[in-house]
Design a protein around this motif. Structure first.
Motif: not given
Length: 244
Positions: A135-154
């Motif tokens: 909820x705080x944006x990619x800067x606070x993402x726990x799992x860096x893999x989400x930058x490349x895999x996450x589909x929940x945003x879309x």
């Protein structure tokens, strides 16, 4: 006049990349933001990387790292070639590098290593390959893999009531962080659409170039966009990616 242009997932389709750059009349004055997945699919992955290295020496380019780029970087670094990668377009990438010298391979590896996880411009627009869950944006993402895999945003943007006001308590907090968000990763073909899709403040530019769709380039200010021919038409003797 300088434009900011975003480019969707290319997946080894060098012919499509050259086509959209020409159709958009791209000049050295334009700023280019690539949303990732340059490789894996059609047969010219290594040619794309070489082209992008040279292109970045002529004009401003931002290169976001996609999940397929991470796989290829891992292979160039350590020789890792998991079956899931090879099946999902990786074999075409391996084949495209068969005649490369060790020196040239090292140059390409360095290019992959320099790619960004995401990019935020001066107008508070986020460019990222897939998404983020925090909820705080990619800067606070726990799992860096989400930058490349996450589909929940879309998926969130697609599923929400499009009439929902940003002032509503129900409006997703992570969408309020940026004026606009530009992504790739999830083909618009999944929704039966061959053009870029806008949901809430999210723009999806992956128009299925890995499969039966086209490659897209968009002026992020005006939202004018240009597309290549469908990739199977450009590579009639190839199959592209096996699946998503």
């Amino acid at each position: 006049m300088k434009r900011t242009l975003a480019i969707g997932d290319i997946h080894g389709g060098f012919k499509a990349l050259k086509q959209v750059l020409e159709r958009a009349n791209v000049t050295e004055n334009d700023k280019l933001i690539f949303l990732g997945d340059y490789v894996d699919g059609w047969s010219e992955s290594s040619k794309i990387i070489q082209f992008l290295i040279e292109l970045s020496e002529k004009q401003e380019c931002i290169f976001i790292k996609g999940n397929h780029d991470e796989w290829t970087e891992d292979w160039l670094s350590f020789g890792n070639a998991p079956d899931i990668w090879l099946f999902n377009g990786g074999q075409s990438t391996v084949d495209s590098y068969s005649q490369y010298s060790l020196e040239k391979l090292e140059t390409h590896l360095e290019f992959f290593q320099r790619m960004k996880n995401y990019y935020i411009d001066e107008d508070n627009r986020l460019f990222i390959h897939a998404g983020y869950s925090s909820m705080h944006g990619p800067e606070k993402e726990v799992y860096s893999s989400n930058y490349r895999w996450d589909r929940t945003l879309w998926e969130t943007a697609v599923a929400m009531d499009q009439k929902l006001s940003k002032n509503s308590e129900l409006y997703p907090k992570r969408l309020l962080l940026y004026n606009e968000i530009f992504i790739g990763h999830t083909p618009t073909l999944h929704l039966g659409i061959k053009e870029p899709i806008n949901k809430a403040n999210v723009w999806n530019l992956d128009t299925g170039a890995a499969f039966t769709g086209a490659l897209t380039i968009m002026d992020v200010d005006t939202k004018e966009f240009w597309q290549s021919d469908p990739l199977p038409n450009l590579y009639p003797d190839e199959k592209g990616r096996n699946n998503d």
